[in-house]
Design a protein around this motif. Structure first.
Motif, PDB file in Angstrom:
ATOM      1  N   SER A  11      54.468  26.192  51.573  1.00  0.00           N
ATOM      2  CA  SER A  11      54.601  26.042  53.021  1.00  0.00           C
ATOM      3  C   SER A  11      53.533  26.845  53.755  1.00  0.00           C
ATOM      4  O   SER A  11      53.010  26.415  54.789  1.00  0.00           O
ATOM      5  N   ILE A  12      53.231  28.024  53.238  1.00  0.00           N
ATOM      6  CA  ILE A  12      52.150  28.815  53.831  1.00  0.00           C
ATOM      7  C   ILE A  12      50.833  28.050  53.722  1.00  0.00           C
ATOM      8  O   ILE A  12      50.087  27.921  54.702  1.00  0.00           O
ATOM      9  N   ALA A  13      50.567  27.515  52.540  1.00  0.00           N
ATOM     10  CA  ALA A  13      49.330  26.757  52.330  1.00  0.00           C
ATOM     11  C   ALA A  13      49.266  25.532  53.231  1.00  0.00           C
ATOM     12  O   ALA A  13      48.194  25.175  53.735  1.00  0.00           O
ATOM     13  N   ALA A  14      50.407  24.895  53.475  1.00  0.00           N
ATOM     14  CA  ALA A  14      50.437  23.707  54.330  1.00  0.00           C
ATOM     15  C   ALA A  14      50.164  24.047  55.782  1.00  0.00           C
ATOM     16  O   ALA A  14      49.609  23.237  56.527  1.00  0.00           O
ATOM     17  N   ALA A  15      50.566  25.254  56.213  1.00  0.00           N
ATOM     18  CA  ALA A  15      50.431  25.634  57.617  1.00  0.00           C
ATOM     19  C   ALA A  15      49.084  26.270  57.939  1.00  0.00           C
ATOM     20  O   ALA A  15      48.614  26.177  59.080  1.00  0.00           O
ATOM     21  N   GLY A  44      55.493  34.336  45.626  1.00  0.00           N
ATOM     22  CA  GLY A  44      54.056  34.581  45.678  1.00  0.00           C
ATOM     23  C   GLY A  44      53.664  35.681  46.639  1.00  0.00           C
ATOM     24  O   GLY A  44      52.808  36.516  46.337  1.00  0.00           O
ATOM     25  N   VAL A  45      54.284  35.697  47.817  1.00  0.00           N
ATOM     26  CA  VAL A  45      53.949  36.720  48.809  1.00  0.00           C
ATOM     27  C   VAL A  45      54.332  38.104  48.301  1.00  0.00           C
ATOM     28  O   VAL A  45      53.566  39.068  48.418  1.00  0.00           O
ATOM     29  N   TRP A  46      55.530  38.217  47.716  1.00  0.00           N
ATOM     30  CA  TRP A  46      55.969  39.517  47.198  1.00  0.00           C
ATOM     31  C   TRP A  46      55.050  39.995  46.073  1.00  0.00           C
ATOM     32  O   TRP A  46      54.741  41.193  45.994  1.00  0.00           O
ATOM     33  N   LYS A  47      54.607  39.093  45.229  1.00  0.00           N
ATOM     34  CA  LYS A  47      53.686  39.478  44.156  1.00  0.00           C
ATOM     35  C   LYS A  47      52.356  39.955  44.723  1.00  0.00           C
ATOM     36  O   LYS A  47      51.749  40.904  44.212  1.00  0.00           O
ATOM     37  N   MET A  48      51.926  39.287  45.793  1.00  0.00           N
ATOM     38  CA  MET A  48      50.679  39.704  46.448  1.00  0.00           C
ATOM     39  C   MET A  48      50.824  41.111  47.024  1.00  0.00           C
ATOM     40  O   MET A  48      49.921  41.950  46.899  1.00  0.00           O
ATOM     41  N   LEU A  49      51.964  41.388  47.651  1.00  0.00           N
ATOM     42  CA  LEU A  49      52.198  42.722  48.200  1.00  0.00           C
ATOM     43  C   LEU A  49      52.229  43.775  47.097  1.00  0.00           C
ATOM     44  O   LEU A  49      51.700  44.888  47.263  1.00  0.00           O
ATOM     45  N   ASP A  61      43.587  34.510  50.225  1.00  0.00           N
ATOM     46  CA  ASP A  61      44.522  34.886  49.170  1.00  0.00           C
ATOM     47  C   ASP A  61      45.895  34.263  49.418  1.00  0.00           C
ATOM     48  O   ASP A  61      46.572  33.834  48.482  1.00  0.00           O
ATOM     49  N   LEU A  62      46.320  34.223  50.695  1.00  0.00           N
ATOM     50  CA  LEU A  62      47.594  33.584  51.023  1.00  0.00           C
ATOM     51  C   LEU A  62      47.594  32.115  50.617  1.00  0.00           C
ATOM     52  O   LEU A  62      48.574  31.602  50.068  1.00  0.00           O
ATOM     53  N   ALA A  63      46.494  31.431  50.897  1.00  0.00           N
ATOM     54  CA  ALA A  63      46.407  29.997  50.602  1.00  0.00           C
ATOM     55  C   ALA A  63      46.482  29.718  49.109  1.00  0.00           C
ATOM     56  O   ALA A  63      46.864  28.614  48.699  1.00  0.00           O
ATOM     57  N   ALA A  64      46.133  30.705  48.292  1.00  0.00           N
ATOM     58  CA  ALA A  64      46.085  30.505  46.837  1.00  0.00           C
ATOM     59  C   ALA A  64      47.384  30.896  46.135  1.00  0.00           C
ATOM     60  O   ALA A  64      47.473  30.774  44.914  1.00  0.00           O
ATOM     61  N   ALA A  85      53.032  40.863  58.148  1.00  0.00           N
ATOM     62  CA  ALA A  85      51.810  40.540  58.884  1.00  0.00           C
ATOM     63  C   ALA A  85      50.612  40.555  57.941  1.00  0.00           C
ATOM     64  O   ALA A  85      50.516  41.425  57.057  1.00  0.00           O
ATOM     65  N   PHE A  86      49.703  39.594  58.164  1.00  0.00           N
ATOM     66  CA  PHE A  86      48.529  39.443  57.309  1.00  0.00           C
ATOM     67  C   PHE A  86      47.285  39.297  58.177  1.00  0.00           C
ATOM     68  O   PHE A  86      47.259  38.479  59.097  1.00  0.00           O
ATOM     69  N   ALA A  87      46.257  40.098  57.876  1.00  0.00           N
ATOM     70  CA  ALA A  87      44.996  40.012  58.597  1.00  0.00           C
ATOM     71  C   ALA A  87      44.173  38.835  58.085  1.00  0.00           C
ATOM     72  O   ALA A  87      44.350  38.359  56.957  1.00  0.00           O
TER      73      ALA A  87
END
Length: 201
Positions: free
Chosen positions: A87-91, A160-165, A151-154, A143-145
């Motif tokens: 959904s993040i990638a779609a938006a 996925g977001v928690w793993k990125m954090l 990186d969010l798109a990937a 919040a993401f700069a």
């Protein structure tokens, strides 16, 4: 000296999930005279974002008919079954090109407060990633700069977001926000508790 303008900020509400554990669309559950998702959108409208985005997938057509999505740009996620990262990638492609910050919110957290968003944005400094540090732990909104949008798109999957954090922990600002983490609604028991909190508020 004049103050520099605030960075252009977008708010993205994730509401594309299939509500598998609940067995019916949690976006449309009755809540506060409307629906769970409607309550979230009402709060997000008060946050002062420059752009409002809403990711829809499962039950998208019914949401369009029954929920007031005015003010939001809708992003369809046909791949919603693969997790919220899709959904993040779609938006992301719908973001205004001048967007410097993206705030991520969940469509099944009707207890979210606009004040939490204001505290998050005021307290993040120049960190590329920022999260709310509630009394009982880390929670949304996040919040993401702009520099991490790629990186969010990937990302992939529901976590996925928690793993990125976790992966970039040294770059994450934890902003103190009073109160407990706003609970999300995944089961009937969660929904009953949300209604009980609403009645006692």
């Amino acid at each position: 000296m004049p103050q520099p303008p605030d960075p252009r900020t977008a708010g993205l509400v994730l509401a594309a999930g299939a509500s598998r554990r609940l067995g019916r669309p949690k976006q449309l559950l009755p809540y506060a005279g409307g629906t769970v998702l409607g309550a979230v959108l009402q709060t997000v409208r008060r946050c002062g974002f420059d752009q409002l985005l809403l990711a829809l997938g499962s039950s998208g057509e019914e949401v369009r008919r029954r929920v007031d999505t005015s003010g939001f740009e809708l992003a369809d996620n046909p791949d919603f079954g693969s997790g919220c990262s899709s959904s993040i990638a779609a938006a992301l492609p719908a973001l205004h090109p001048g967007t410097e910050l993206l705030v991520l919110l969940l469509g099944d957290q009707p207890g979210i407060r606009a004040e939490s968003v204001r505290l998050l944005l005021a307290g993040r400094g120049d960190a590329p990633l920022a999260v709310c540090r509630y009394d009982d732990g880390i929670g949304h909104p996040f919040a993401f700069a702009r520099r991490v949008f790629g990186d969010l798109a990937a990302l992939h999957g529901d976590k996925g977001v928690w793993k990125m954090l976790d992966r970039r922990a040294d770059e994450v600002a934890e902003v103190p926000v009073p109160g407990r983490i706003p609970p999300d609604i995944d089961t009937e028991a969660d929904y009953e508790r949300a209604l009980a909190r609403l009645r006692s508020a």
